[in-house]
Design a protein around this motif. Structure first.
Motif, PDB file in Angstrom:
ATOM      1  N   PHE A   1       0.828  -1.199   0.000  1.00  0.00           N
ATOM      2  CA  PHE A   1       0.000   0.000   0.000  1.00  0.00           C
ATOM      3  C   PHE A   1       0.868   1.258   0.000  1.00  0.00           C
ATOM      4  N   TYR A   2       0.281   2.320  -0.539  1.00  0.00           N
ATOM      5  CA  TYR A   2       0.897   3.646  -0.510  1.00  0.00           C
ATOM      6  C   TYR A   2      -0.188   4.650  -0.167  1.00  0.00           C
ATOM      7  N   TYR A   3       0.073   5.500   0.849  1.00  0.00           N
ATOM      8  CA  TYR A   3      -0.881   6.510   1.283  1.00  0.00           C
ATOM      9  C   TYR A   3      -0.362   7.900   0.942  1.00  0.00           C
ATOM     10  N   ASP A   4      -1.183   8.670   0.250  1.00  0.00           N
ATOM     11  CA  ASP A   4      -0.950  10.099   0.058  1.00  0.00           C
ATOM     12  C   ASP A   4      -1.819  10.811   1.093  1.00  0.00           C
ATOM     13  N   TYR A   5      -1.185  11.386   2.103  1.00  0.00           N
ATOM     14  CA  TYR A   5      -1.883  11.840   3.307  1.00  0.00           C
ATOM     15  C   TYR A   5      -1.857  13.368   3.363  1.00  0.00           C
ATOM     16  N   LYS A   6      -3.019  13.986   3.230  1.00  0.00           N
ATOM     17  CA  LYS A   6      -3.136  15.442   3.241  1.00  0.00           C
ATOM     18  C   LYS A   6      -3.791  15.908   4.540  1.00  0.00           C
ATOM     19  N   ASN A   7      -3.271  17.015   5.069  1.00  0.00           N
ATOM     20  CA  ASN A   7      -3.802  17.615   6.293  1.00  0.00           C
ATOM     21  C   ASN A   7      -3.863  16.602   7.440  1.00  0.00           C
ATOM     22  N   VAL A   8      -2.791  15.831   7.600  1.00  0.00           N
ATOM     23  CA  VAL A   8      -2.738  14.869   8.698  1.00  0.00           C
ATOM     24  C   VAL A   8      -2.935  15.621  10.020  1.00  0.00           C
ATOM     25  N   GLN A   9      -3.822  15.126  10.850  1.00  0.00           N
ATOM     26  CA  GLN A   9      -4.044  15.720  12.168  1.00  0.00           C
ATOM     27  C   GLN A   9      -3.043  15.104  13.143  1.00  0.00           C
ATOM     28  N   VAL A  10      -1.967  15.830  13.426  1.00  0.00           N
ATOM     29  CA  VAL A  10      -0.921  15.321  14.312  1.00  0.00           C
ATOM     30  C   VAL A  10      -0.998  16.047  15.649  1.00  0.00           C
ATOM     31  N   PHE A  11      -0.586  15.361  16.684  1.00  0.00           N
ATOM     32  CA  PHE A  11      -0.701  15.856  18.054  1.00  0.00           C
ATOM     33  C   PHE A  11       0.675  16.008  18.661  1.00  0.00           C
ATOM     34  N   SER A  12       0.940  17.163  19.238  1.00  0.00           N
ATOM     35  CA  SER A  12       2.222  17.436  19.872  1.00  0.00           C
ATOM     36  C   SER A  12       1.998  17.780  21.336  1.00  0.00           C
ATOM     37  N   GLN A  13       2.842  17.217  22.207  1.00  0.00           N
ATOM     38  CA  GLN A  13       2.783  17.545  23.630  1.00  0.00           C
ATOM     39  C   GLN A  13       4.179  17.795  24.146  1.00  0.00           C
ATOM     40  N   LEU A  14       4.348  18.911  24.835  1.00  0.00           N
ATOM     41  CA  LEU A  14       5.582  19.245  25.529  1.00  0.00           C
ATOM     42  C   LEU A  14       5.182  19.702  26.924  1.00  0.00           C
ATOM     43  N   GLY A  15       5.392  18.830  27.914  1.00  0.00           N
ATOM     44  CA  GLY A  15       4.896  19.128  29.242  1.00  0.00           C
ATOM     45  C   GLY A  15       3.378  19.212  29.220  1.00  0.00           C
ATOM     46  N   PRO A  16       2.809  20.197  29.893  1.00  0.00           N
ATOM     47  CA  PRO A  16       1.347  20.319  29.896  1.00  0.00           C
ATOM     48  C   PRO A  16       0.782  21.022  28.668  1.00  0.00           C
ATOM     49  N   SER A  17       1.644  21.448  27.753  1.00  0.00           N
ATOM     50  CA  SER A  17       1.190  22.154  26.549  1.00  0.00           C
ATOM     51  C   SER A  17       0.902  21.152  25.433  1.00  0.00           C
ATOM     52  N   THR A  18      -0.306  21.225  24.862  1.00  0.00           N
ATOM     53  CA  THR A  18      -0.713  20.285  23.814  1.00  0.00           C
ATOM     54  C   THR A  18      -1.299  21.041  22.631  1.00  0.00           C
ATOM     55  N   LEU A  19      -1.194  20.430  21.439  1.00  0.00           N
ATOM     56  CA  LEU A  19      -1.745  21.041  20.231  1.00  0.00           C
ATOM     57  C   LEU A  19      -1.923  19.979  19.148  1.00  0.00           C
ATOM     58  N   THR A  20      -3.095  19.980  18.512  1.00  0.00           N
ATOM     59  CA  THR A  20      -3.329  19.201  17.300  1.00  0.00           C
ATOM     60  C   THR A  20      -3.334  20.155  16.114  1.00  0.00           C
ATOM     61  N   PHE A  21      -2.587  19.804  15.066  1.00  0.00           N
ATOM     62  CA  PHE A  21      -2.488  20.690  13.908  1.00  0.00           C
ATOM     63  C   PHE A  21      -2.344  19.846  12.647  1.00  0.00           C
ATOM     64  N   ASN A  22      -2.423  20.489  11.494  1.00  0.00           N
ATOM     65  CA  ASN A  22      -2.388  19.787  10.211  1.00  0.00           C
ATOM     66  C   ASN A  22      -1.036  19.906   9.539  1.00  0.00           C
ATOM     67  N   THR A  23      -0.649  18.847   8.849  1.00  0.00           N
ATOM     68  CA  THR A  23       0.496  18.859   7.960  1.00  0.00           C
ATOM     69  C   THR A  23       0.240  17.793   6.902  1.00  0.00           C
ATOM     70  N   ASP A  24       1.155  17.603   5.966  1.00  0.00           N
ATOM     71  CA  ASP A  24       1.017  16.568   4.936  1.00  0.00           C
ATOM     72  C   ASP A  24       2.033  15.454   5.183  1.00  0.00           C
ATOM     73  N   GLY A  25       1.773  14.299   4.593  1.00  0.00           N
ATOM     74  CA  GLY A  25       2.697  13.197   4.774  1.00  0.00           C
ATOM     75  C   GLY A  25       2.448  12.070   3.798  1.00  0.00           C
ATOM     76  N   GLU A  26       3.200  11.002   3.974  1.00  0.00           N
ATOM     77  CA  GLU A  26       3.020   9.790   3.179  1.00  0.00           C
ATOM     78  C   GLU A  26       3.337   8.576   4.045  1.00  0.00           C
ATOM     79  N   ILE A  27       2.692   7.477   3.701  1.00  0.00           N
ATOM     80  CA  ILE A  27       2.906   6.205   4.379  1.00  0.00           C
ATOM     81  C   ILE A  27       2.941   5.127   3.309  1.00  0.00           C
ATOM     82  N   TYR A  28       3.863   4.199   3.427  1.00  0.00           N
ATOM     83  CA  TYR A  28       3.809   3.024   2.557  1.00  0.00           C
ATOM     84  C   TYR A  28       4.364   1.815   3.293  1.00  0.00           C
TER      85      TYR A  28
END
Length: 767
Positions: free
Chosen positions: A581-608
């Protein structure tokens, strides 16, 4: 030499071919010794209709209830053992359960977020990350569907679908009871009774009580990592002479246990790169002195508490005990109405989540630095209607779907409680109401002998209403920046906040176009493209350090290109499948945490990647299975800060909880001894190193590990009773299931380890 991802895929393909050649060669030999056929092919509903597993052109793993019992898979957290490219993790209790399928996941632990791996229980969608961690009992099977399944299952199935299907009511009186006891004072009692109750109505009642003491010893007293669950399920079923049927299922689950068993482990920024490293040597001591102004003793667990690391991953130093309670219940009614050659299906469901998570020791130390609370009160309603039928060479299905989720949520975090100079108490509360409707259809047409075209599409409209209040009390609110007007924490998010979009509406489509070719009665080849979407949403949580503009994130879109093959032949004793399989992934919802600070945001990516699964019954009473996967994930460069210099660089990242390689193996052997039977089962899974955080800090990478499990049983040949002994994680492998960087908070990574070695004895009686 380091192999590239594409070379790893080719290597797996070559391995699959060699295994296939070996097994086919063995088949030629085994024909002489009369190998036993596979005992009944599994029937699944991956395409919303009953089909044999080998006839479904989807990458699917299906495991029966008996197979789950043989492997002692008794909770959703253990499902990662049964399917390639599936990882299931939590924070040491079911406060949140994370399914990662082919690298696709959602790590934002706020209760209003939904997973991109959709979980269905008997046709009902479970929209809460904190409700999908549950006991597995009295099941017919579990299906794991890999790849986008949005055409038939909806907007939050970009990664795939997990279907949990209960055992059905029976026409004759039957049932079973099972009692298990193990180390950590584990007691598990489950049972079911089924049969007719009059008027042609069949009923089934199932229940489980499961509890054990904590796996983690708290040096300040008590234990954590415990379990205490009671789950109940009742069913009624009625069939009619014309082929119609109607069923009702009601389920309820209650948990009341401790909070997550967090452990602090010393970590510091590398003086050269700024990347977080584990260790409590000279560089760690320099960081504590320079960043916190805090000298530390040798062997310190963090910069502030004075705790020392004794090297035992299951010794924790939590000054707060806390508690988690959750009640979830769900009811659904399914009607299949035969209208001539057409079947009308209606699925109506209602779910209710009540969750309270109080007084978590978030810093994982004896120092009273942080606490965390989380409360959820949510209800969901869903209705699906669909028509299905066949016209000559075509099977078709059309339908509509509606879902409403009404949720009230709150999270609180306390900083330096009891310190009159810095104490602050944040108590954020938000409300999210979701309304979504969809229309969908799919058809399968035989366009040539043995060649089938599958085409489907779904259009979804998603509307959300959101508002959040962000109060803070205590002298630390100003000092720690909680009242800054530049962040949501200081402004709230409501109709009066400039730039706030408290209502959002979006429309998106999912689709599938695929060809499958039955090369013979034993071989199915398929390939195609599918598109899946996950609805956008809002950031919210105990702290809101993000800006008003960053509160909203967009729909993600995954386009998958996949080809695969399935084989079920050699006299019925061999089943094999493989896919690429090959995935063309647009606006991936990724989650970042550093200590108590958290954020979900969009970026692009691929998976295969690639997967292979081989199962064989080599002789009467002897079965083996082996499965392997390769995976490569990448998202576009994101900002990575250096806390020592303040510099920001942009670095591409792999996705977390997505090991590049994994392999699992099981073997079953049964011996007939007169009217009795002796059975033995062993299974193991090896996974390569993986990230446990979005940013690839060395401190949050988990090395490769192997876990091994076994079960030995003895009982009646007719399975009316048996007694067995079991062991999980036989080699006592220590591995982390979570690692959160709190380096700039207290100089540590906050970790949770997986279960230790567990063992016990189980007695089962059936009638």
């Amino acid at each position: 030499m380091q192999l590239s991802p594409i070379h790893r895929i080719l290597r797996l393909a070559r391995g699959v071919a060699l295994c296939g050649t070996a097994l086919v060669s063995h088949a030629a030999i085994a024909q002489i010794s009369d190998p036993a056929p596979v005992e009944g092919e599994i029937v699944i509903t991956a395409q919303k209709r009953a089909q044999n597993l080998s006839d479904v052109p989807i990458s699917v793993t299906a495991v029966t209830g008996d197979q789950l019992r043989d492997q002692n898979v008794v909770a959703t957290g253990s499902l990662g053992r049964i399917a390639p490219n599936l990882t299931v993790s939590d924070y040491g209790n079911p406060v949140i359960t994370i399914f990662t399928l082919r690298g696709v996941s959602q790590f934002d632990f706020s209760d209003h977020q939904e997973s991109p791996v959709a979980i269905f229980a008997d046709g009902s969608y479970i929209p809460y990350l904190s409700a999908i961690g549950s006991n597995l009992f009295d099941l017919e099977r579990v299906e794991v569907l890999r790849g986008p399944q949005g055409t038939l299952f909806g907007r939050n199935a970009t990664g795939g679908v997990v279907q949990i299907i209960s055992a059905k009511p029976t026409e004759t009186v039957s049932g079973y009871g099972q009692l298990s006891y193990g180390n950590y004072d584990t007691i598990r009692a489950e049972g079911a009774i089924s049969g007719p109750i009059g008027g042609g109505i069949l009923a089934r009642l199932s229940a489980v009580k499961d509890r054990h003491h904590g796996y983690f010893r708290n040096s300040l007293g008590g234990r954590k990592g415990d379990a205490d669950n009671f789950s109940l399920r009742g069913q009624l079923y009625k069939s009619f002479d014309d082929g119609s049927d109607f069923g009702i299922i009601v389920r309820r689950s209650r948990d009341k246990i401790s909070t997550s068993p967090f452990q602090a482990r010393a970590a510091y920024p590398d003086p050269g790169t700024g990347m977080f490293e584990l260790g409590n040597g000279a560089d760690f001591a320099d960081f504590c002195a320079g960043f916190f102004g805090a000298p530390v003793a040798p062997g310190a667990a963090d910069c502030l508490s004075g705790d020392t690391d004794d090297g035992n991953p299951r010794t924790i130093n939590n000054n707060r005990e806390g508690g988690f309670s959750r009640t979830y219940w769900n009811a659904n009614a399914t009607l299949n109405l035969r209208l001539g050659d057409v079947t009308l299906t209606s699925i109506s469901s209602y779910g209710r989540l009540r969750k309270s998570y109080r007084d978590e020791d978030s810093d994982g130390t004896s120092y009273d630095l942080l606490y965390y609370d989380q409360i959820a009160r949510s209800d969901d309603y869903a209705q699906e209607l669909r028509l299905a039928g066949s016209n000559g060479p075509a099977d078709w299905l059309i339908g509509g779907y509606f879902l409403a989720i009404n949720g009230d949520y709150s999270s609180a975090v306390g900083f330096y409680p009891g310190d009159p100079s810095f104490e602050s108490n944040v108590g954020n509360a938000w409300k999210l109401d979701t309304r979504t409707w969809a229309v969908f259809g799919q058809t399968e047409v035989e366009v040539a002998p043995r060649l089938t075209l599958i085409a489907g599409a779904r259009y979804t409209r998603d509307r959300k209403s959101f508002a959040m209040t962000t109060p803070c009390t205590g002298p630390g609110c100003d000092l720690l920046g909680f009242t800054s007007p530049e962040i949501v924490q200081g402004t709230g998010y409501g109709p009066g906040v400039p730039g706030a979009q408290t209502r959002r509406s979006s429309g998106n489509w999912d689709g599938k176009l695929q060809l499958s070719y039955a090369a013979s009665d034993e071989v199915l080849i398929y390939g195609g493209v599918s598109r899946g979407t996950k609805a956008g949403g809002y950031n919210a949580g105990a702290t809101a350090f993000f800006s008003v503009d960053e509160t909203l994130f967009k729909d993600e879109v995954l386009t998958s290109y996949e080809a695969g093959v399935k084989y079920g032949g050699a006299g019925g004793w061999l089943q094999a499948s493989g896919s690429f399989f090959y995935y063309d992934y647009k606006n991936v919802q990724v989650f970042s945490q550093l200590g108590p600070s958290t954020l979900t945001f969009n970026t692009d990516g691929e998976i295969y990647g690639a997967e292979a699964d081989l199962r064989a019954r080599l002789a009467p009473g002897l079965a083996i299975g082996v499965a392997g996967s390769l995976l490569h994930t990448r998202i576009d460069p994101i900002a990575v800060g250096n806390v020592l210099t303040g510099d920001v660089s942009f670095q591409s990242q792999r996705l977390p909880n997505a090991p590049d390689e994994s392999i699992s193996l099981y073997i079953d052997k049964r011996w007939d001894i007169g009217a009795h039977q002796l059975s033995a089962h062993a299974d193991g899974k090896w996974v390569s190193s993986q990230k446990l955080n979005l940013i690839d800090y060395p401190a949050t990478r988990e090395p490769a590990y192997l876990t091994i499990n076994a079960r030995i049983g003895f009982g009646a040949a007719d399975e009316s009773w048996d007694i067995s002994i079991y062991a999980q994680n036989i080699t006592k492998k220590d591995y982390r299931v979570a690692a959160i960087p709190f380096v700039t908070t207290n100089g540590a990574v906050i970790e949770v380890y997986g279960p230790p070695r567990t063992y016990g004895v189980s007695l089962r009686s059936a009638f």
